[in-house]
Scaffold this active site. Structure first.
Site, short mmCIF file in Angstrom:
data_model
loop_
_atom_site.label_atom_id
_atom_site.label_comp_id
_atom_site.label_asym_id
_atom_site.label_seq_id
_atom_site.Cartn_x
_atom_site.Cartn_y
_atom_site.Cartn_z
N ASP A 73 37.03 39.46 38.33
CA ASP A 73 38.20 40.24 37.96
C ASP A 73 39.05 40.38 39.22
O ASP A 73 38.62 40.07 40.34
CB ASP A 73 37.81 41.60 37.36
C1 BGC Z 1 41.93 43.53 34.57
C2 BGC Z 1 41.63 42.29 33.77
C3 BGC Z 1 42.80 41.34 33.81
C4 BGC Z 1 43.11 41.02 35.25
C5 BGC Z 1 44.24 40.01 35.43
C6 BGC Z 1 42.48 43.21 35.95
O1 BGC Z 1 42.96 44.35 36.57
O2 BGC Z 1 40.76 44.30 34.69
O3 BGC Z 1 41.32 42.65 32.46
O4 BGC Z 1 42.51 40.18 33.09
O5 BGC Z 1 43.49 42.23 35.90
O6 BGC Z 1 45.44 40.53 35.10
#
Ligand code: BGC
Length: 732
Positions: free
Chosen positions: A290
Site C-alpha cells: 500500500d
Molecule cells: C489506500 C489504498 C489505495 C492507495 C493508492 C492508499 O492510501 O489505502 O486503498 O489503493 O492509497 O491510492
C-alpha cells in the site's frame, strides 16, 4: 484475462535473461508523479501543513498554482519504472511512449488507479451494492468500470476492496461488501470476473487487485491504520475467506494492508504473503504494497532503515513498492552485497511481467484518440445500469405507512445533502464528475414531484430556522435528507461517535415536533446509530452514497415505482459503544440476557438496532414449511415464500447455520447461502437453497480445516434474526 501462451512465456524468460539488475528492480517500482515547484518543502509536507492548520486552504491552493507534476521521465527512460499511478490518458500515452520506445527493452508500464465503485459511471459504494444480494450486478458494474478505465489507459484497478469490517466506526467499511465472509466471498469473485473477464479483446478488461491483505478491517477500536491481532482460526474463518475465494477466481494482483497482524506488518509478513497467499492458495500474480507502507515498517519499529525495510519486504514476498522509491534506491546494493538473494527479485519480476503480458500491454500499450473520447458521452446502457443498481441498493429501515408517497403529495425537501452533487458519489470516486450527478432534489424534480427545497442544515452546518419554519408550514410531508459527507467515511475517516453528525438530529427533532409526517432519507458511508431516529421518525430509507443516478433512484423508491429490496450488509448498532457489533459473533458461556451476570451492558440494549440482512419492502413476505433434505454431499433447504402484501416485490431468502457443538467455539449464526426472489402480489413459491456439506466446517488455530460430525441448526429467513429453524445431525 487469458492465460499466457507458450510464446509469451518464452518471451518473459528471454526478457529476464536480458535484463540488468537495475532494470529488474525498475519493474518493481511504482510511483506517483511528484508535485514540485512553487514551494520549498515536499508536497506531502505541504498537505500535512494544510491539515494541521499551519497554512490555510487558500495558501495551499495558491502554492499549487505554481506547481507542476514530475513524472520522472529520466528514470522511466532508464527502465527504472514498472508502474505509475495516474489517470490522464494523454499523460499515460506519453509515459508509455518513453517506456516502450525509449527504454532498452521496451517493456510497457502497467498503469494503476483507484477505481473502487466505477470510473466515470460511478455506482453505489460497495457496502451498498452488496446489499442488492445480486453478485451478477457487481460483475456487470465491474465490467463497465473496466471498459471505461481501460479506454483511458488504466489497466489495473486497486479493487475490489474486500476487507471484512465488523466495526462501524471504521471509515473504510464503506469501500467493501460488509461484515460477512460468505457474502464478501461471493461478491469478491463476481468483481474479479467483471474486471478480468476473458473477453478476447484486452481493450475490455483490467487486472483486479484484492485489498487490503489482510485483516485491515479488524483495526483495533475501529481507528484506521491501527494494530490488529487475532487467532489464526479467526483469520482463516473470517478475514481470509474473500481473499481465498477471489484468488481461486484468478485475481491478478493483491495489495498488502497497512496494519500489523499479530505484530508483523502485512507489508513484510511472510506468513500471510508467502505461506498462505503464494504457497497455500497458489496465487500466481503479483503483490503490491500500500502507499508508503514499506517506509512505514521503520515507523512500526520492524525495520532499522530503508534498506532493512526493502530486504524484509522482498523476502516476505512483496513484489512491487508503491510510492516510496525504496526498492529503487536500496535493492541493488542489497543484492550486490549478498544481503538479498537475486532469486527473490527474479520471482517478483517474473510475476509482474506475466500480468503485463496477460493484459495485452506488450501488443497494445497505447490508447487511441477514439478510445480516449469513447465515453465523453456516457452510454445509455451505463446510465441505466447505474440507476438499476442504485435502486436495488436502497434499504427500507422503517415504514409506519408513510411510504410510498402519493404522486400528488406536496413535499418539503430539507437537508443540505439533498442537493450537493459530489456528495452522491461516495468515497473513492476520483473520476466521477459533478456534472453527471443527479441529486435527490433533482431526482424528485425529474419525476415531476410537487417539491419545494429548504436546505435547513447539513452535516457541518448550523440550522437555518427560517428555512425550517417555511418547510414545516409549506409541505404536507417532509423528506429530510441527512447523513454524512463523503469525506466522513473512507480512508482516514474513522468516527468515535456514529450518530448523525453535527446538528442534523436537532433538525429532525424540529421537523418531527411540527406534527407533520417526516421521512428520513439517509446518505452515509457506514452504519449509523439511529435509536432516536428509529423511535421518532415514521419512515427511514437507507440510501448510502449511491453514485451518479442517486437522485433518480431515490425518487423512484419514494414514490413506489420501485419497491425497495436492499438488505443490510452490516449490523446497525443501537449505540456506538456496542461497536464492534456483528451478527456472527462467537458464542459466549453467558449469552446476554436480562440477568446481570451475562454478556451485556448496563446502559445499552443487547441487540443491534437493525441486524445484518435486514431490510423491509412495500409488500410483506411470509416464510412457511421449512424443510431439509440431505442428499449425498449437500443439504437442500427449502421454504415456501409467500408475498402476502398488495405489491410485487423482491425478497432475499437467507440461509444460516449454527454448529451446536464443535472443538472450537463457533459463531451463533453463519450465512451459508441466499436466493433473491421476485414475487407478484399474492404469489407463493418454494425456494430451495443448497448447502454443500464441505462448507459446514471451520479452520482451527493451526489453520487446519475441520468437518466435525454432530448437531447443526439450520435457519432460513428474512434476516439474520428472524428465521425459521430446524435441527439436523450430520455425519460427514
Ligand atoms: C489506500 C489504498 C489505495 C492507495 C493508492 C492508499 O492510501 O489505502 O486503498 O489503493 O492509497 O491510492
Amino acid at each position: 484475462m487469458k492465460e499466457l501462451t507458450d510464446k509469451q512465456k518464452a518471451k518473459i524468460d528471454e526478457l529476464l535473461e536480458k535484463m540488468t539488475l537495475e532494470e529488474k528492480i525498475g519493474q518493481m517500482n511504482q510511483i506517483s508523479p511528484s508535485i514540485v515547484g512553487g514551494f520549498d518543502v515536499s508536497f506531502e509536507e505541504l498537505i500535512e501543513m494544510m491539515t494541521d492548520g499551519r497554512i490555510s486552504k487558500e495558501e495551499f491552493e495558491h502554492m499549487m498554482e505554481g506547481a507542476t507534476q514530475d513524472f520522472h521521465d529520466d528514470v522511466n527512460r532508464a527502465g527504472g519504472l514498472g508502474s505509475v499511478l495516474v489517470s490522464d490518458p494523454k499523460v499515460i500515452n506519453k509515459l508509455q511512449k518513453i517506456a516502450v520506445e525509449e527504454t532498452r527493452l521496451g517493456i510497457p508500464l502497467i498503469i494503476g488507479f483507484d477505481v473502487i465503485h466505477g470510473f466515470r459511471t460511478v455506482f453505489p459504494i460497495a457496502l451498498a451494492e452488496a446489499g442488492t444480494f445480486e453478485p451478477e450486478l457487481f460483475e456487470k458494474t465491474g465490467r463497465i468500470a473496466a471498459k471505461e478505465s481501460r479506454a483511458s489507459g488504466i489497466a489495473w484497478h486497486f479493487a475490489p476492496m474486500i476487507d471484512i469490517s465488523r466495526d462501524a466506526r471504521w471509515g473504510r467499511i464503506s469501500e467493501g461488501p460488509g461484515e460477512d465472509p460468505y457474502l464478501a466471498s461471493v461478491f469478491a469473485k463476481a468483481r474479479v470476473r467483471g474486471l478480468q473477464n476473458d473477453d478476447e479483446n484486452p481493450e475490455n478488461y483490467v487486472a483486479a487487485c484484492l485489498k487490503h491483505y489482510v485483516a485491515y478491517g479488524a483495526c483495533e477500536s475501529g481507528r484506521d491504520y491501527n494494530t490488529t491481532g487475532m487467532a489464526k482460526s479467526m483469520l482463516h474463518n473470517i478475514y481470509l475467506s474473500p481473499f481465498k475465494a477471489a484468488v481461486s477466481e484468478g485475481a491478478a494482483t493483491v495489495m498488502a494492508a497497512f496494519n500489523d497482524l499479530n505484530g508483523v506488518p502485512c507489508t513484510v509478513n511472510s506468513y500471510t504473503l508467502r505461506n498462505i497467499l503464494k504457497e497455500s492458495y497458489g496465487f500466481d500474480g503479483f503483490v503490491v504494497s500500500d502507499a508508503n507502507a514499506i517506509r512505514e515498517c521503520i515507523v512500526h519499529g520492524i525495520a532499522e532503515d530503508e534498506k532493512d525495510a526493502a530486504i524484509k519486504a522482498v523476502s516476505a514476498g512483496m513484489d512491487m513498492d508503491m510510492g516510496t522509491w525504496i526498492y529503487h534506491n536500496e535493492l541493488k546494493e542489497a543484492v550486490e552485497s549478498g544481503k538479498l538473494d537475486i532469486s527473490y527479485i527474479d520471482e517478483a519480476v517474473h510475476r509482474i511481467l506475466s500480468i503485463k503480458m496477460r493484459l495485452g500491454l506488450f501488443e497494445k500499450p497505447y490508447v487511441t484518440d477514439e478510445q480516449m473520447h469513447r465515453y465523453d458521452q456516457l452510454p445509455e446502457e451505463h446510465l441505466s445500469q447505474a440507476l438499476e443498481v442504485a435502486e436495488k441498493s436502497i434499504v427500507l429501515l422503517k415504514n409506519d405507512d408513510v411510504l410510498p408517497l402519493k404522486k400528488t403529495a406536496k413535499i418539503s425537501l430539507t437537508g443540505a445533502l439533498a442537493d450537493m452533487p459530489e456528495e452522491v458519489l461516495g468515497s473513492w470516486s476520483l473520476s466521477g464528475r459533478a456534472s453527471d450527478c443527479v441529486t435527490i432534489y433533482q431526482g424528485l424534480k425529474n419525476k415531476g414531484a410537487d417539491v419545494s427545497y429548504y436546505p435547513c442544515c447539513g452535516p457541518e452546518d448550523s440550522i437555518n430556522e427560517a428555512e425550517v419554519k417555511a418547510a414545516i408550514s409549506e409541505g404536507d410531508i417532509i423528506v429530510a435528507v441527512v447523513g454524512e459527507l463523503v469525506s466522513m467515511s473512507g480512508e482516514a475517516s474513522s468516527r468515535a461517535d456514529i450518530t448523525l453528525p453535527g446538528r442534523q438530529r436537532e433538525l429532525l427533532k424540529m421537523l418531527v415536533d411540527s406534527g407533520k409526517p417526516v421521512v428520513a432519507v439517509l446518505m452515509n458511508g457506514r452504519p449509523l446509530a439511529l435509536s432516536w431516529e428509529d423511535k421518532h421518525i415514521p419512515a427511514i430509507l437507507e440510501c448510502w452514497h449511491l453514485g451518479i443516478q442517486m437522485g433518480n433512484a431515490v425518487a423512484n423508491v419514494l414514490f413506489g415505482d420501485v419497491n425497495p429490496s436492499g438488505k443490510l450488509t452490516c449490523t446497525f448498532p443501537a449505540m456506538t459503544g456496542q461497536c464492534p457489533m456483528y451478527y456472527n459473533s462467537p458464542r459466549t458461556g453467558r449469552p446476554g440476557s436480562k440477568s446481570k451476570f451475562t454478556s451485556r451492558y448496563l446502559d445499552a440494549p443487547l441487540e443491534p438496532l437493525y441486524p445484518f440482512g435486514y431490510g423491509l419492502s412495500y409488500t410483506s413476505f411470509e416464510y412457511l414449511d421449512m424443510d431439509i433434505k440431505e442428499k449425498d454431499d449437500c443439504l437442500n433447504v427449502s421454504v415456501v415464500l409467500k408475498n402476502t402484501g398488495k405489491r410485487d416485490g423482491s425478497e432475499v431468502v437467507q440461509l444460516y447455520m449454527h454448529d451446536v457443538s464443535a472443538s472450537i467455539v463457533r459463531p451463533v449464526k453463519e450465512l451459508k447461502g441466499f436466493s433473491k426472489e421476485y414475487l407478484k402480489a399474492g404469489e407463493e413459491r418454494k425456494v430451495t437453497i443448497t448447502l454443500p456439506k464441505n462448507q459446514m466446517g471451520f479452520y482451527d488455530d493451526n489453520a487446519v480445516y475441520h468437518l466435525e460430525d454432530g448437531k447443526f441448526i439450520i435457519y432460513i429467513g428474512t434476516n439474520s434474526k428472524e428465521c425459521l429453524e430446524q435441527e439436523i445431525i450430520i455425519n460427514f
